[in-house]
Scaffold this motif. Structure first.
Motif, mmCIF file in Angstrom:
data_model
loop_
_atom_site.group_PDB
_atom_site.id
_atom_site.type_symbol
_atom_site.label_atom_id
_atom_site.label_comp_id
_atom_site.label_asym_id
_atom_site.label_seq_id
_atom_site.Cartn_x
_atom_site.Cartn_y
_atom_site.Cartn_z
ATOM 1 N N ASN A 22 0.654 -1.328 0.283
ATOM 2 C CA ASN A 22 0.050 0.343 -0.120
ATOM 3 C C ASN A 22 0.814 1.376 -0.110
ATOM 4 N N ALA A 23 2.055 1.026 0.358
ATOM 5 C CA ALA A 23 3.350 2.106 0.508
ATOM 6 C C ALA A 23 3.538 2.690 -0.877
ATOM 7 N N PHE A 24 3.855 1.709 -1.364
ATOM 8 C CA PHE A 24 4.237 1.556 -2.730
ATOM 9 C C PHE A 24 3.371 1.941 -3.756
ATOM 10 N N ILE A 25 1.652 1.601 -3.238
ATOM 11 C CA ILE A 25 0.798 2.326 -4.346
ATOM 12 C C ILE A 25 0.283 4.174 -3.511
ATOM 13 N N ASP A 215 -8.634 4.110 -1.500
ATOM 14 C CA ASP A 215 -8.023 3.536 -0.285
ATOM 15 C C ASP A 215 -6.631 4.289 -1.086
ATOM 16 N N ALA A 216 -6.398 4.463 -2.043
ATOM 17 C CA ALA A 216 -5.040 4.856 -2.674
ATOM 18 C C ALA A 216 -4.814 5.963 -2.648
ATOM 19 N N THR A 238 -3.412 3.267 7.685
ATOM 20 C CA THR A 238 -5.426 2.769 6.802
ATOM 21 C C THR A 238 -4.994 0.955 6.831
ATOM 22 N N THR A 239 -3.936 -0.063 6.785
ATOM 23 C CA THR A 239 -3.829 -0.597 6.549
ATOM 24 C C THR A 239 -3.967 -1.110 8.341
ATOM 25 N N GLU A 243 -6.726 -3.962 12.326
ATOM 26 C CA GLU A 243 -6.596 -4.747 12.851
ATOM 27 C C GLU A 243 -6.635 -4.669 14.254
ATOM 28 N N VAL A 244 -6.152 -3.464 14.526
ATOM 29 C CA VAL A 244 -6.084 -3.021 16.105
ATOM 30 C C VAL A 244 -7.140 -2.253 16.024
ATOM 31 N N LEU A 245 -8.344 -2.528 15.586
ATOM 32 C CA LEU A 245 -9.976 -2.369 15.917
ATOM 33 C C LEU A 245 -10.284 -4.063 16.172
ATOM 34 N N ARG A 246 -9.645 -4.475 16.106
ATOM 35 C CA ARG A 246 -10.181 -6.164 16.425
ATOM 36 C C ARG A 246 -11.009 -6.508 17.621
ATOM 37 N N PHE A 247 -10.767 -5.206 18.036
ATOM 38 C CA PHE A 247 -11.960 -6.187 19.538
ATOM 39 C C PHE A 247 -13.079 -5.584 19.195
ATOM 40 N N SER A 248 -13.103 -5.227 18.241
ATOM 41 C CA SER A 248 -15.299 -4.890 18.245
ATOM 42 C C SER A 248 -15.140 -4.560 17.064
ATOM 43 N N SER A 249 -15.524 -5.825 15.897
ATOM 44 C CA SER A 249 -15.628 -6.115 15.017
ATOM 45 C C SER A 249 -17.039 -5.740 14.339
ATOM 46 N N GLN A 250 -18.165 -5.236 15.224
ATOM 47 C CA GLN A 250 -19.180 -4.493 14.900
ATOM 48 C C GLN A 250 -19.165 -2.825 14.669
#
Length: 305
Positions: A22-25, A215-216, A238-239, A243-250
């Motif tokens: 994503n950094a390359f993009i 996203d790009a 953004t990527t 993952e950090v917010l997986r504790f609250s999937s909803q």
């Protein structure tokens, strides 16, 4: 220690590679933004590069490097062809035209089943992309962009970004400069598409649609469009945020949207501005907020007082 590093790599290698991709993009879009071009064509260019490289590696047994370069060149040619008419548009019309290009490529990929596999896509793509590929190319790209920004060409592009009327008045061919940047941006997106295809084992038309283009575009804007390291910061932020917010999937999407809105509203210079943030700047913001609070009318002393 080595065992812990091995476990960490086994758990997060895909996330790290995705951040680097994503950094390359992001740097491809960063170049387009340097000439004031808000493009939504990244998904289309990535799609062309991905399918071209996969067809060469799987159908013709071409070397990975040759397939990557070919995919990048196909995307660059596409950028050159559509750039000639599209770059004469301004603002929202330019964004709509590049979005239309991405949709045309996606629909073609859906319907050319004999070539692209249609909606099912292409599976069992050989894994050829490695982490050091991303790191090496990112270093080279950052160095080249740094040299570009200090060159006569880069200074002319910076002048075009500020105001394209004045540069044109002094003899700078604004259209030619923008077309050159747009073509290079397409080449980078095509390379990224080839890397992505040979990292995920599978590609389908839906992988390179509007969401990918948005996203790009968000990566360099969130990281900082004027900072050389801004695209990396925006891509990593953004990527990794989902993952950090997986504790609250909803609530993950809501929280992610709220955080992005906060960055846009309160960090106009992007996340890179946090690196140069000082206590004095924080105090200045606090004093402004306090002044606004004191100046606000008290509801208890309204018209009925």
């Amino acid at each position: 220690m080595m065992e812990a590093l091995s476990q960490f790599w086994a758990s997060y290698s895909n996330l790290i590679n995705l951040c680097l991709l994503n950094a390359f993009i992001a740097y491809g879009v960063f170049l387009a933004l340097s000439a004031n071009m808000f493009t939504l064509g990244t998904g289309g260019f990535m799609s062309l590069g991905a399918y071209t490289s996969v067809l060469l590696t799987m159908g013709s047994d071409a070397p990975f490097v040759v397939a990557l370069v070919a995919g990048g060149l196909v995307s660059a040619c596409a950028a050159l062809l559509i750039g000639a008419p599209v770059l004469r548009l301004r603002g929202d019309y330019f964004m709509l035209a590049t979005f239309a290009f991405t949709e045309v490529v996606r629909v073609l990929a859906l319907n050319l089943e004999s070539v692209t596999g249609g909606a099912i896509g292409i599976m069992n793509i050989p894994t050829k992309t490695e982490t050091w590929h991303y790191i090496a190319l990112l270093v080279v790209l950052i160095v080249l962009i740094r040299l570009f920004r200090r060159s006569h060409f880069g200074l002319a592009v910076a002048a075009i970004k500020s105001d394209d009327v004045v540069p044109q008045a002094v003899g700078i061919d604004v259209f030619r400069y923008r077309l050159s940047i747009f073509t290079v941006s397409g080449f980078i997106a095509g390379l990224a598409g080839g890397f992505a295809a040979h990292m995920n084992y599978f590609i389908a038309p839906g992988d390179f649609g509007l969401a990918r283009s948005i996203d790009a575009l968000a990566f360099p804007i969130l990281g900082g469009v004027n900072a050389l390291l801004g695209p990396i910061l925006g891509a990593v932020f953004t990527t990794t945020l989902p993952e950090v917010l997986r504790f609250s999937s909803q609530l993950r999407e809501i929280l992610m949207g709220a955080l992005i809105i906060g960055v846009v509203l309160y960090l106009p210079g992007g996340m890179y501005s946090l690196l140069s943030f000082s206590p004095s700047a924080l105090g200045k913001i606090g004093r402004k907020a306090a002044a606004k609070g004191l100046a606000a009318p008290n509801p208890a002393h309204g018209d009925g007082a």
